[in-house]
Write a protein that holds these residues in place. Structure first.
Motif, PDB file in Angstrom:
ATOM      1  N   ALA A  87      45.403  49.906  46.786  1.00  0.00           N
ATOM      2  CA  ALA A  87      44.469  49.153  47.624  1.00  0.00           C
ATOM      3  C   ALA A  87      43.094  49.810  47.637  1.00  0.00           C
ATOM      4  O   ALA A  87      42.066  49.125  47.570  1.00  0.00           O
ATOM      5  CB  ALA A  87      45.023  49.036  49.039  1.00  0.00           C
ATOM      6  N   ARG A  88      43.069  51.136  47.702  1.00  0.00           N
ATOM      7  CA  ARG A  88      41.787  51.843  47.775  1.00  0.00           C
ATOM      8  C   ARG A  88      40.974  51.628  46.507  1.00  0.00           C
ATOM      9  O   ARG A  88      39.772  51.309  46.566  1.00  0.00           O
ATOM     10  CB  ARG A  88      42.007  53.343  48.002  1.00  0.00           C
ATOM     11  CG  ARG A  88      40.723  54.107  48.307  1.00  0.00           C
ATOM     12  CD  ARG A  88      40.853  55.575  48.007  1.00  0.00           C
ATOM     13  NE  ARG A  88      41.014  55.836  46.585  1.00  0.00           N
ATOM     14  CZ  ARG A  88      40.026  55.767  45.692  1.00  0.00           C
ATOM     15  NH1 ARG A  88      38.790  55.424  46.070  1.00  0.00           N
ATOM     16  NH2 ARG A  88      40.255  56.020  44.420  1.00  0.00           N
ATOM     17  N   GLY A  93      36.217  48.976  43.984  1.00  0.00           N
ATOM     18  CA  GLY A  93      35.632  48.529  42.731  1.00  0.00           C
ATOM     19  C   GLY A  93      35.990  49.389  41.546  1.00  0.00           C
ATOM     20  O   GLY A  93      35.319  49.352  40.509  1.00  0.00           O
ATOM     21  N   GLU A  94      37.067  50.165  41.661  1.00  0.00           N
ATOM     22  CA  GLU A  94      37.479  51.054  40.587  1.00  0.00           C
ATOM     23  C   GLU A  94      38.575  50.452  39.710  1.00  0.00           C
ATOM     24  O   GLU A  94      38.944  51.030  38.688  1.00  0.00           O
ATOM     25  CB  GLU A  94      37.982  52.380  41.179  1.00  0.00           C
ATOM     26  CG  GLU A  94      36.935  53.108  42.016  1.00  0.00           C
ATOM     27  CD  GLU A  94      37.517  54.290  42.765  1.00  0.00           C
ATOM     28  OE1 GLU A  94      38.722  54.574  42.578  1.00  0.00           O
ATOM     29  OE2 GLU A  94      36.776  54.916  43.551  1.00  0.00           O
ATOM     30  N   ARG A 137      37.632  41.903  40.828  1.00  0.00           N
ATOM     31  CA  ARG A 137      37.044  43.235  40.897  1.00  0.00           C
ATOM     32  C   ARG A 137      35.872  43.221  41.880  1.00  0.00           C
ATOM     33  O   ARG A 137      35.066  42.294  41.888  1.00  0.00           O
ATOM     34  CB  ARG A 137      36.549  43.696  39.515  1.00  0.00           C
ATOM     35  CG  ARG A 137      36.136  45.174  39.481  1.00  0.00           C
ATOM     36  CD  ARG A 137      35.658  45.596  38.084  1.00  0.00           C
ATOM     37  NE  ARG A 137      35.395  47.010  38.027  1.00  0.00           N
ATOM     38  CZ  ARG A 137      36.276  47.934  37.636  1.00  0.00           C
ATOM     39  NH1 ARG A 137      37.477  47.554  37.249  1.00  0.00           N
ATOM     40  NH2 ARG A 137      35.967  49.209  37.614  1.00  0.00           N
ATOM     41  N   TYR A 138      35.828  44.246  42.727  1.00  0.00           N
ATOM     42  CA  TYR A 138      34.743  44.376  43.682  1.00  0.00           C
ATOM     43  C   TYR A 138      33.667  45.315  43.141  1.00  0.00           C
ATOM     44  O   TYR A 138      33.938  46.160  42.281  1.00  0.00           O
ATOM     45  CB  TYR A 138      35.266  44.933  45.011  1.00  0.00           C
ATOM     46  CG  TYR A 138      36.054  43.939  45.822  1.00  0.00           C
ATOM     47  CD1 TYR A 138      35.419  42.995  46.611  1.00  0.00           C
ATOM     48  CD2 TYR A 138      37.450  43.948  45.804  1.00  0.00           C
ATOM     49  CE1 TYR A 138      36.143  42.082  47.371  1.00  0.00           C
ATOM     50  CE2 TYR A 138      38.184  43.034  46.545  1.00  0.00           C
ATOM     51  CZ  TYR A 138      37.519  42.105  47.326  1.00  0.00           C
ATOM     52  OH  TYR A 138      38.232  41.197  48.061  1.00  0.00           O
ATOM     53  N   ASP A 139      32.457  45.165  43.669  1.00  0.00           N
ATOM     54  CA  ASP A 139      31.390  46.109  43.385  1.00  0.00           C
ATOM     55  C   ASP A 139      31.480  47.237  44.398  1.00  0.00           C
ATOM     56  O   ASP A 139      32.206  47.143  45.388  1.00  0.00           O
ATOM     57  CB  ASP A 139      30.026  45.417  43.468  1.00  0.00           C
ATOM     58  CG  ASP A 139      29.000  46.069  42.550  1.00  0.00           C
ATOM     59  OD1 ASP A 139      29.156  47.273  42.265  1.00  0.00           O
ATOM     60  OD2 ASP A 139      28.065  45.377  42.120  1.00  0.00           O
ATOM     61  N   THR A 140      30.741  48.304  44.169  1.00  0.00           N
ATOM     62  CA  THR A 140      30.808  49.448  45.078  1.00  0.00           C
ATOM     63  C   THR A 140      30.280  49.123  46.462  1.00  0.00           C
ATOM     64  O   THR A 140      30.611  49.806  47.437  1.00  0.00           O
ATOM     65  CB  THR A 140      30.019  50.635  44.497  1.00  0.00           C
ATOM     66  OG1 THR A 140      28.688  50.189  44.176  1.00  0.00           O
ATOM     67  CG2 THR A 140      30.687  51.155  43.229  1.00  0.00           C
ATOM     68  N   ALA A 145      32.384  41.499  42.219  1.00  0.00           N
ATOM     69  CA  ALA A 145      31.745  41.678  40.912  1.00  0.00           C
ATOM     70  C   ALA A 145      32.334  40.745  39.868  1.00  0.00           C
ATOM     71  O   ALA A 145      31.647  40.334  38.933  1.00  0.00           O
ATOM     72  CB  ALA A 145      31.891  43.130  40.457  1.00  0.00           C
ATOM     73  N   LEU A 146      33.614  40.414  40.006  1.00  0.00           N
ATOM     74  CA  LEU A 146      34.287  39.543  39.046  1.00  0.00           C
ATOM     75  C   LEU A 146      35.309  38.707  39.794  1.00  0.00           C
ATOM     76  O   LEU A 146      36.150  39.248  40.524  1.00  0.00           O
ATOM     77  CB  LEU A 146      34.979  40.373  37.959  1.00  0.00           C
ATOM     78  CG  LEU A 146      35.772  39.595  36.894  1.00  0.00           C
ATOM     79  CD1 LEU A 146      34.845  38.721  36.057  1.00  0.00           C
ATOM     80  CD2 LEU A 146      36.547  40.565  35.997  1.00  0.00           C
ATOM     81  N   ALA A 147      35.237  37.391  39.639  1.00  0.00           N
ATOM     82  CA  ALA A 147      36.153  36.485  40.328  1.00  0.00           C
ATOM     83  C   ALA A 147      36.945  35.669  39.315  1.00  0.00           C
ATOM     84  O   ALA A 147      36.529  35.491  38.166  1.00  0.00           O
ATOM     85  CB  ALA A 147      35.388  35.553  41.267  1.00  0.00           C
ATOM     86  N   SER A 148      38.079  35.163  39.758  1.00  0.00           N
ATOM     87  CA  SER A 148      38.914  34.353  38.872  1.00  0.00           C
ATOM     88  C   SER A 148      38.237  33.032  38.562  1.00  0.00           C
ATOM     89  O   SER A 148      37.548  32.451  39.403  1.00  0.00           O
ATOM     90  CB  SER A 148      40.271  34.089  39.536  1.00  0.00           C
ATOM     91  OG  SER A 148      40.109  33.294  40.702  1.00  0.00           O
TER      92      SER A 148
END
Length: 258
Positions: A87-88, A93-94, A137-140, A145-148
């Motif tokens: 989760a972290r 965003g990692e 994916r999330y940004d920091t 940052a990236l969605a389906s």
């Protein structure tokens, strides 16, 4: 000539898995996961891995070990589970995470192993699964940052269904209760979860087996996974075969049970 797919060790079985490879991994939580193949892969050192699995282990065990070592860059899974590091990394965003409905994920792997390129399912119609926008994916800074992307939706017999692409991976790692030397596998109880479809999805499938028998000793009706889907078999020692941890033990006192 009798097939013999048994290799000397888990280390030998995963030695050629390169960085950047995709892997389907069997198991549900900690039930039926390939403990020793995962640990051998950790020691082997491959990174930038794409993992397709129901979940990603737990903190300190299973696929959680590869996560903690930053060996995984993308996960296609049904849920995050109780893995705090999973989760972290996702929220920070990692890590790229493609969350997929559980039955859809199983069918995507099974379809890939069956040579089916895609299929239609009603699961997810009217949600972000179909419409797109699920955070992969999330940004920091916490933004997406990236969605389906949206998926094709068509109507069959008056019912809307969306198109899901099948999954084929470079390798698959699974665990079986019994396997013969040709790779025919039998799974015990809850371990017969994602192991069969994961095995089907892999171009090269490796099974760690609690018991290895000679070809012909398994009754054909007892086989859950035909050996055609398996390329390598690792025989576990009795001590290794006995390793079966659980995620959480819940108990109550005798007094409260009355």
């Amino acid at each position: 000539m009798t097939l013999n797919k048994v290799v000397d060790s888990a280390a030998d079985a995963v030695s050629d898995i390169p960085s950047g490879a995709s892997l389907a991994v069997g198991g549900f939580g900690l039930a039926g996961i390939p403990w020793f193949l995962i640990e051998a892969l950790l020691e082997q050192g491959a990174d930038d891995l794409t993992i397709v699995s129901n979940n990603c282990g737990v903190d300190g065990a299973g696929l959680g070990l590869l996560l903690e070592a930053r060996r995984i860059s993308r996960v296609i899974a049904s849920y995050v589970g109780e893995n705090k590091e999973f989760a972290r990394q996702y929220l920070a965003g990692e890590l790229t995470v493609e969350l997929t409905p559980q039955g859809t994920l199983a069918e995507r792997m099974r379809a890939g192993g069956s040579g089916i390129g895609a299929f239609f399912t009603p699961t997810g119609v009217g949600t972000l699964v179909a419409d797109g926008g699920l955070p992969w994916r999330y940004d920091t800074d916490g933004s997406v940052a990236l969605a389906s992307p949206p998926k094709e939706v068509r109507t069959f017999n008056g019912r809307q269904m969306l198109l899901e692409e099948s999954i084929v991976t470079d390798y698959a790692l699974i665990r079986a209760a019994v396997a013969d030397r040709a790779g025919n596998c039998v799974f015990h109880a809850a371990a017969r979860n994602f192991n069969p479809p994961a095995a089907m999805a892999g171009r090269i499938t490796v099974v760690e087996a609690e018991q290895v028998t000679e070809v012909g000793e398994l009754h054909p009706d007892a086989v859950h996974l035909p050996g055609v889907f398996v390329q390598r078999v690792v025989a576990l020692t009795p001590q290794q075969a006995a390793r079966k941890s659980i995620e959480k033990r819940t108990t109550r006192s005798k007094e409260s049970a009355r």
